[in-house]
Design a protein around this motif. Sequence first.
Motif, PDB file in Angstrom:
ATOM      1  N   TRP A  86      55.195  28.543  36.761  1.00 38.02           N
ATOM      2  CA  TRP A  86      55.890  27.253  36.799  1.00 38.02           C
ATOM      3  C   TRP A  86      57.039  27.259  35.811  1.00 38.02           C
ATOM      4  O   TRP A  86      57.120  28.118  34.927  1.00 38.02           O
ATOM      5  N   THR A  87      57.946  26.314  35.969  1.00 36.30           N
ATOM      6  CA  THR A  87      59.084  26.199  35.072  1.00 36.30           C
ATOM      7  C   THR A  87      59.196  24.769  34.570  1.00 36.30           C
ATOM      8  O   THR A  87      58.915  23.816  35.301  1.00 36.30           O
ATOM      9  N   ALA A  88      59.564  24.659  33.305  1.00 38.62           N
ATOM     10  CA  ALA A  88      59.742  23.352  32.670  1.00 38.62           C
ATOM     11  C   ALA A  88      60.716  23.514  31.512  1.00 38.62           C
ATOM     12  O   ALA A  88      60.590  24.461  30.726  1.00 38.62           O
ATOM     13  N   GLY A  89      61.685  22.621  31.442  1.00 39.00           N
ATOM     14  CA  GLY A  89      62.647  22.657  30.338  1.00 39.00           C
ATOM     15  C   GLY A  89      63.429  23.950  30.244  1.00 39.00           C
ATOM     16  O   GLY A  89      63.779  24.384  29.149  1.00 39.00           O
ATOM     17  N   GLY A  90      63.677  24.591  31.403  1.00 41.19           N
ATOM     18  CA  GLY A  90      64.438  25.832  31.413  1.00 41.19           C
ATOM     19  C   GLY A  90      63.641  27.070  31.036  1.00 41.19           C
ATOM     20  O   GLY A  90      64.211  28.153  30.883  1.00 41.19           O
ATOM     21  N   ARG A  91      62.318  26.935  30.877  1.00 46.01           N
ATOM     22  CA  ARG A  91      61.467  28.071  30.517  1.00 46.01           C
ATOM     23  C   ARG A  91      60.459  28.327  31.635  1.00 46.01           C
ATOM     24  O   ARG A  91      60.117  27.428  32.410  1.00 46.01           O
ATOM     25  N   TRP A  92      59.971  29.581  31.704  1.00 43.14           N
ATOM     26  CA  TRP A  92      59.026  29.998  32.737  1.00 43.14           C
ATOM     27  C   TRP A  92      57.672  30.267  32.096  1.00 43.14           C
ATOM     28  O   TRP A  92      57.589  30.847  31.007  1.00 43.14           O
ATOM     29  N   PHE A  93      56.600  29.876  32.807  1.00 37.90           N
ATOM     30  CA  PHE A  93      55.256  29.986  32.252  1.00 37.90           C
ATOM     31  C   PHE A  93      54.269  30.491  33.302  1.00 37.90           C
ATOM     32  O   PHE A  93      54.459  30.300  34.510  1.00 37.90           O
ATOM     33  N   THR A  94      53.196  31.079  32.808  1.00 42.85           N
ATOM     34  CA  THR A  94      52.040  31.443  33.631  1.00 42.85           C
ATOM     35  C   THR A  94      50.802  31.275  32.758  1.00 42.85           C
ATOM     36  O   THR A  94      50.892  31.395  31.522  1.00 42.85           O
ATOM     37  N   PRO A  95      49.639  30.974  33.327  1.00 43.96           N
ATOM     38  CA  PRO A  95      48.434  30.821  32.501  1.00 43.96           C
ATOM     39  C   PRO A  95      48.064  32.124  31.793  1.00 43.96           C
ATOM     40  O   PRO A  95      48.304  33.217  32.323  1.00 43.96           O
ATOM     41  N   PRO A  96      47.472  32.023  30.598  1.00 42.49           N
ATOM     42  CA  PRO A  96      46.992  33.228  29.905  1.00 42.49           C
ATOM     43  C   PRO A  96      45.974  33.964  30.765  1.00 42.49           C
ATOM     44  O   PRO A  96      45.194  33.352  31.497  1.00 42.49           O
ATOM     45  N   ARG A  97      45.996  35.288  30.686  1.00 41.86           N
ATOM     46  CA  ARG A  97      45.093  36.095  31.498  1.00 41.86           C
ATOM     47  C   ARG A  97      43.954  36.698  30.680  1.00 41.86           C
ATOM     48  O   ARG A  97      42.823  36.743  31.141  1.00 41.86           O
ATOM     49  N   SER A  98      44.231  37.160  29.495  1.00 38.89           N
ATOM     50  CA  SER A  98      43.229  37.866  28.701  1.00 38.89           C
ATOM     51  C   SER A  98      42.031  36.971  28.395  1.00 38.89           C
ATOM     52  O   SER A  98      42.170  35.847  27.924  1.00 38.89           O
ATOM     53  N   GLY A  99      40.846  37.485  28.715  1.00 39.70           N
ATOM     54  CA  GLY A  99      39.616  36.772  28.404  1.00 39.70           C
ATOM     55  C   GLY A  99      39.315  35.587  29.297  1.00 39.70           C
ATOM     56  O   GLY A  99      38.383  34.828  29.020  1.00 39.70           O
ATOM     57  N   ARG A 100      40.079  35.410  30.392  1.00 37.96           N
ATOM     58  CA  ARG A 100      39.880  34.215  31.221  1.00 37.96           C
ATOM     59  C   ARG A 100      39.654  34.558  32.691  1.00 37.96           C
ATOM     60  O   ARG A 100      39.790  33.710  33.563  1.00 37.96           O
ATOM     61  N   ALA A 101      39.321  35.793  33.015  1.00 38.18           N
ATOM     62  CA  ALA A 101      39.044  36.208  34.387  1.00 38.18           C
ATOM     63  C   ALA A 101      40.197  35.876  35.324  1.00 38.18           C
ATOM     64  O   ALA A 101      40.001  35.423  36.438  1.00 38.18           O
ATOM     65  N   VAL A 102      41.416  36.097  34.842  1.00 40.49           N
ATOM     66  CA  VAL A 102      42.612  35.944  35.673  1.00 40.49           C
ATOM     67  C   VAL A 102      43.132  37.342  35.956  1.00 40.49           C
ATOM     68  O   VAL A 102      43.477  38.086  35.032  1.00 40.49           O
ATOM     69  N   LEU A 103      43.179  37.718  37.228  1.00 33.79           N
ATOM     70  CA  LEU A 103      43.593  39.060  37.601  1.00 33.79           C
ATOM     71  C   LEU A 103      45.109  39.198  37.467  1.00 33.79           C
ATOM     72  O   LEU A 103      45.857  38.441  38.084  1.00 33.79           O
ATOM     73  N   PRO A 104      45.587  40.166  36.678  1.00 32.04           N
ATOM     74  CA  PRO A 104      47.040  40.366  36.579  1.00 32.04           C
ATOM     75  C   PRO A 104      47.610  40.810  37.917  1.00 32.04           C
ATOM     76  O   PRO A 104      47.172  41.804  38.495  1.00 32.04           O
ATOM     77  N   GLY A 105      48.581  40.068  38.426  1.00 32.79           N
ATOM     78  CA  GLY A 105      49.153  40.363  39.727  1.00 32.79           C
ATOM     79  C   GLY A 105      50.373  41.266  39.629  1.00 32.79           C
ATOM     80  O   GLY A 105      51.161  41.170  38.683  1.00 32.79           O
ATOM     81  N   THR A 106      50.542  42.147  40.618  1.00 35.93           N
ATOM     82  CA  THR A 106      51.716  43.019  40.630  1.00 35.93           C
ATOM     83  C   THR A 106      52.992  42.225  40.855  1.00 35.93           C
ATOM     84  O   THR A 106      54.050  42.571  40.328  1.00 35.93           O
ATOM     85  N   THR A 107      52.910  41.146  41.632  1.00 37.34           N
ATOM     86  CA  THR A 107      54.095  40.322  41.874  1.00 37.34           C
ATOM     87  C   THR A 107      54.483  39.558  40.619  1.00 37.34           C
ATOM     88  O   THR A 107      55.665  39.478  40.266  1.00 37.34           O
ATOM     89  N   LEU A 108      53.499  39.001  39.931  1.00 34.69           N
ATOM     90  CA  LEU A 108      53.780  38.329  38.667  1.00 34.69           C
ATOM     91  C   LEU A 108      54.394  39.305  37.672  1.00 34.69           C
ATOM     92  O   LEU A 108      55.344  38.973  36.952  1.00 34.69           O
ATOM     93  N   GLU A 109      53.881  40.527  37.638  1.00 32.20           N
ATOM     94  CA  GLU A 109      54.415  41.540  36.734  1.00 32.20           C
ATOM     95  C   GLU A 109      55.890  41.811  37.034  1.00 32.20           C
ATOM     96  O   GLU A 109      56.709  41.938  36.126  1.00 32.20           O
ATOM     97  N   ALA A 110      56.228  41.891  38.325  1.00 33.85           N
ATOM     98  CA  ALA A 110      57.623  42.144  38.704  1.00 33.85           C
ATOM     99  C   ALA A 110      58.519  40.976  38.318  1.00 33.85           C
ATOM    100  O   ALA A 110      59.627  41.174  37.810  1.00 33.85           O
ATOM    101  N   VAL A 111      58.048  39.752  38.555  1.00 35.10           N
ATOM    102  CA  VAL A 111      58.836  38.570  38.202  1.00 35.10           C
ATOM    103  C   VAL A 111      58.992  38.465  36.696  1.00 35.10           C
ATOM    104  O   VAL A 111      60.079  38.172  36.185  1.00 35.10           O
ATOM    105  N   ALA A 112      57.915  38.725  35.967  1.00 40.45           N
ATOM    106  CA  ALA A 112      57.973  38.655  34.507  1.00 40.45           C
ATOM    107  C   ALA A 112      58.927  39.696  33.938  1.00 40.45           C
ATOM    108  O   ALA A 112      59.509  39.503  32.869  1.00 40.45           O
TER     109      ALA A 112
END
Length: 271
Positions: free
Chosen positions: A186-212
């Motif tokens: 998501w984006t807010a105030g000109g900045r880009w964000f994603t939920p924290p992944r470490s320790g929260r059972a969020v699978l790192p995505g290849t698409t997110l990695e490319a965008v990041a």
Amino acid sequence: MGAQLSGPRRTLVLGVGEVPWDAPVAAADDAGLRGDGFFETLLVRGRHAVRLAAHLDRFERSAAAFGVGLDRDAWTALAVAATADLPAAGEAVLRWSLSRDGLGLVTVRPVPDGVRAGRRGVDVVTLARGTATVPDAPWLLAAAKTSSYAVNSAALREAARRGAQDALFVDADGLVLEAPTANLLWTAGGRWFTPPRSGRAVLPGTTLEAVAGELNVEEAHVRPAELAGADGAWLLSSLRGAAPVLRLDGTALPHDADRTAALRGIALGTG
């Protein structure tokens, strides 16, 4: 039954080669049939598997989490063989899967109509997933893309029952985690964000990695109500690319078509 899709359908078996699409390939007691395996799904555009190396990297990480060996060169060769005769234009879905018993499969099939429609935008509902944090427990396979997908599939069915096309899981503290098959951006105030992944059972995505890699994406906790005040939100995945979230639990979210086009270009490898 879903609508029949036209287009290529192929099945290749590791160590065997191509077999008929509907040929029986698994023993009745194969571990993969009880979810003891892992997989990757890739988008193919004009015979080119988008982010092939990144998917191979994650496939290897899943193999390591399962404690099984993986021949990267053999899987690369299967991917090349599976896509070599596809039409020069158009798209397809390439899927690798490997069970603990060693059954390795590569399949090619058409991109589902629902995936194409989702690229234009999705309505999303939030669903509870419970646990707030994941302990240091490698047997939970939190970082692996496992074939135990029953909960993810059930979540998508529940979303459809509520009139939406996708879902966002929230943890016991009410914080957003991820979608069943996508990461949140998501984006807010000109900045880009994603939920924290470490320790929260969020699978790192290849698409997110490319965008990041193209944007300065920060990790931040967010609640569903806070997303309603963002400047836009997207679900990132290999097949849909960047799907704008149009409504979240019935509340309309802002949608900037130019931002979506730019994100889609990165996500689908066309930008």
